[in-house]
Motif scaffolding. Structure first.
Motif, PDB file in Angstrom:
ATOM      1  N   PHE A  93       0.837  -1.191   0.000  1.00  0.00           N
ATOM      2  CA  PHE A  93       0.000   0.000   0.000  1.00  0.00           C
ATOM      3  C   PHE A  93       0.872   1.241   0.000  1.00  0.00           C
ATOM      4  N   ARG A  94       0.326   2.313  -0.546  1.00  0.00           N
ATOM      5  CA  ARG A  94       0.987   3.609  -0.433  1.00  0.00           C
ATOM      6  C   ARG A  94      -0.047   4.612   0.070  1.00  0.00           C
ATOM      7  N   ALA A  95       0.398   5.505   0.927  1.00  0.00           N
ATOM      8  CA  ALA A  95      -0.499   6.528   1.456  1.00  0.00           C
ATOM      9  C   ALA A  95      -0.635   7.630   0.414  1.00  0.00           C
ATOM     10  N   ILE A  96      -1.862   7.893  -0.024  1.00  0.00           N
ATOM     11  CA  ILE A  96      -2.086   8.938  -1.023  1.00  0.00           C
ATOM     12  C   ILE A  96      -2.683  10.187  -0.390  1.00  0.00           C
ATOM     13  N   ALA A  97      -3.082  10.091   0.877  1.00  0.00           N
ATOM     14  CA  ALA A  97      -3.541  11.255   1.636  1.00  0.00           C
ATOM     15  C   ALA A  97      -3.299  10.961   3.103  1.00  0.00           C
ATOM     16  N   THR A  98      -2.808  11.953   3.829  1.00  0.00           N
ATOM     17  CA  THR A  98      -2.579  11.835   5.265  1.00  0.00           C
ATOM     18  C   THR A  98      -2.970  13.155   5.907  1.00  0.00           C
ATOM     19  N   LYS A  99      -3.790  13.089   6.937  1.00  0.00           N
ATOM     20  CA  LYS A  99      -4.230  14.297   7.637  1.00  0.00           C
ATOM     21  C   LYS A  99      -4.378  13.988   9.116  1.00  0.00           C
ATOM     22  N   ARG A 100      -4.242  15.046   9.930  1.00  0.00           N
ATOM     23  CA  ARG A 100      -4.646  14.911  11.330  1.00  0.00           C
ATOM     24  C   ARG A 100      -6.143  14.627  11.311  1.00  0.00           C
ATOM     25  N   CYS A 101      -6.608  13.871  12.288  1.00  0.00           N
ATOM     26  CA  CYS A 101      -8.037  13.566  12.253  1.00  0.00           C
ATOM     27  C   CYS A 101      -8.706  13.929  13.564  1.00  0.00           C
ATOM     28  N   VAL A 102     -10.034  13.997  13.500  1.00  0.00           N
ATOM     29  CA  VAL A 102     -10.847  14.188  14.685  1.00  0.00           C
ATOM     30  C   VAL A 102     -10.533  13.017  15.602  1.00  0.00           C
ATOM     31  N   SER A 103     -10.209  13.298  16.843  1.00  0.00           N
ATOM     32  CA  SER A 103      -9.596  12.275  17.672  1.00  0.00           C
ATOM     33  C   SER A 103     -10.552  11.253  18.280  1.00  0.00           C
ATOM     34  N   HIS A 104     -11.790  11.611  18.554  1.00  0.00           N
ATOM     35  CA  HIS A 104     -12.645  10.697  19.296  1.00  0.00           C
ATOM     36  C   HIS A 104     -13.297   9.648  18.395  1.00  0.00           C
ATOM     37  N   PRO A 105     -13.283   8.389  18.816  1.00  0.00           N
ATOM     38  CA  PRO A 105     -13.891   7.305  18.029  1.00  0.00           C
ATOM     39  C   PRO A 105     -15.382   7.498  17.743  1.00  0.00           C
ATOM     40  N   ASP A 106     -16.089   8.272  18.575  1.00  0.00           N
ATOM     41  CA  ASP A 106     -17.508   8.539  18.290  1.00  0.00           C
ATOM     42  C   ASP A 106     -17.685   9.264  16.957  1.00  0.00           C
ATOM     43  N   ALA A 107     -16.725  10.099  16.579  1.00  0.00           N
ATOM     44  CA  ALA A 107     -16.798  10.789  15.286  1.00  0.00           C
ATOM     45  C   ALA A 107     -16.678   9.787  14.142  1.00  0.00           C
ATOM     46  N   VAL A 108     -15.873   8.755  14.337  1.00  0.00           N
ATOM     47  CA  VAL A 108     -15.729   7.706  13.316  1.00  0.00           C
ATOM     48  C   VAL A 108     -17.041   6.938  13.196  1.00  0.00           C
ATOM     49  N   LYS A 109     -17.635   6.611  14.339  1.00  0.00           N
ATOM     50  CA  LYS A 109     -18.930   5.914  14.315  1.00  0.00           C
ATOM     51  C   LYS A 109     -19.975   6.743  13.583  1.00  0.00           C
ATOM     52  N   ALA A 110     -19.993   8.052  13.838  1.00  0.00           N
ATOM     53  CA  ALA A 110     -20.970   8.927  13.177  1.00  0.00           C
ATOM     54  C   ALA A 110     -20.744   8.950  11.661  1.00  0.00           C
ATOM     55  N   ALA A 111     -19.482   9.002  11.236  1.00  0.00           N
ATOM     56  CA  ALA A 111     -19.180   9.003   9.798  1.00  0.00           C
ATOM     57  C   ALA A 111     -19.608   7.689   9.155  1.00  0.00           C
ATOM     58  N   LEU A 112     -19.421   6.578   9.848  1.00  0.00           N
ATOM     59  CA  LEU A 112     -19.850   5.279   9.323  1.00  0.00           C
ATOM     60  C   LEU A 112     -21.374   5.182   9.262  1.00  0.00           C
ATOM     61  N   LEU A 113     -22.039   5.697  10.277  1.00  0.00           N
ATOM     62  CA  LEU A 113     -23.508   5.663  10.285  1.00  0.00           C
ATOM     63  C   LEU A 113     -24.104   6.397   9.088  1.00  0.00           C
ATOM     64  N   GLU A 114     -23.426   7.461   8.643  1.00  0.00           N
ATOM     65  CA  GLU A 114     -23.922   8.231   7.498  1.00  0.00           C
ATOM     66  C   GLU A 114     -23.977   7.404   6.220  1.00  0.00           C
ATOM     67  N   VAL A 115     -23.133   6.377   6.113  1.00  0.00           N
ATOM     68  CA  VAL A 115     -23.062   5.607   4.860  1.00  0.00           C
ATOM     69  C   VAL A 115     -23.425   4.132   5.043  1.00  0.00           C
ATOM     70  N   GLN A 116     -23.856   3.767   6.226  1.00  0.00           N
ATOM     71  CA  GLN A 116     -24.145   2.362   6.505  1.00  0.00           C
ATOM     72  C   GLN A 116     -25.175   1.772   5.546  1.00  0.00           C
ATOM     73  N   GLN A 117     -26.157   2.541   5.139  1.00  0.00           N
ATOM     74  CA  GLN A 117     -27.221   2.020   4.273  1.00  0.00           C
ATOM     75  C   GLN A 117     -26.864   2.012   2.790  1.00  0.00           C
ATOM     76  N   LYS A 118     -25.733   2.618   2.441  1.00  0.00           N
ATOM     77  CA  LYS A 118     -25.333   2.637   1.031  1.00  0.00           C
ATOM     78  C   LYS A 118     -24.894   1.243   0.598  1.00  0.00           C
ATOM     79  N   ARG A 119     -25.125   0.935  -0.648  1.00  0.00           N
ATOM     80  CA  ARG A 119     -24.718  -0.346  -1.222  1.00  0.00           C
ATOM     81  C   ARG A 119     -23.651  -0.102  -2.273  1.00  0.00           C
ATOM     82  N   TYR A 120     -22.700  -1.005  -2.324  1.00  0.00           N
ATOM     83  CA  TYR A 120     -21.609  -0.894  -3.280  1.00  0.00           C
ATOM     84  C   TYR A 120     -22.172  -0.813  -4.701  1.00  0.00           C
ATOM     85  N   HIS A 121     -21.624   0.119  -5.465  1.00  0.00           N
ATOM     86  CA  HIS A 121     -21.921   0.239  -6.888  1.00  0.00           C
ATOM     87  C   HIS A 121     -20.616   0.615  -7.567  1.00  0.00           C
TER      88      HIS A 121
END
Length: 163
Positions: A93-121
């Protein structure tokens, strides 16, 4: 909670990702950086993964070593894996983007919840779209240029597929 594993030891599904994030919350760990990783599928197309770096308090070698939470989205859905090594340093693998991120895992859960219902296309919602979504939602620096917010101009919009 509905966890299943694949042949590589990854846990599959959004609920498995939430369980892992709950474990990270319980240990008091927070995220430091978000990486978008690319791995070539062929000469034209890369597969993208999202990697979150955090400082693990439960490292078996030394206290407070780096750990990496990897989200791999594709035709089979979401797979989540915890690693003690930086996958960008493996040569696969190669990193093509690297950024500081929002630190709390709840923010990650919220971001995942936004796309949980999407289906691969293949064209409209693939690994690159997922990676872009996570980068936009979890990047700590709000003010960045459009060129910085795009993963890789040559590969955005090119369908990504994995089996």
């Amino acid at each position: 909670m509905g966890q299943s594993a694949n042949a590589y030891g990854s846990r599959l599904g959004f609920h498995s990702a939430y369980d892992v994030l709950d474990d990270i919350i319980g240990s008091g760990e927070e995220f430091e950086e978000i990486f978008i990783l690319a791995s070539p599928l062929n000469l034209l197309v890369d597969h993208h993964q999202v990697c979150l770096k955090h400082r693990s308090h439960n490292c078996c070698v030394v206290d407070n070593c780096d750990s990496f939470l990897i989200f791999d989205y594709g035709q089979r859905g979401l797979a989540v894996e915890c690693e003690r090594y930086n996958p960008a340093g493996t040569g696969t693998f190669r990193a093509i983007a690297t950024k500081r991120c929002v630190s709390h895992p709840d923010a990650v859960k919220a971001a995942l919840l936004e796309v949980q219902q999407k289906r691969y296309h293949l064209v409209t919602w693939n690994c690159q779209h997922f990676a872009q979504h996570m980068l936009e939602r979890l990047s700590d620096d709000v003010e960045y240029t459009d060129s910085e917010s795009k993963l890789q101009t040559a590969s955005i919009g090119v369908p990504c597929s994995w089996d």
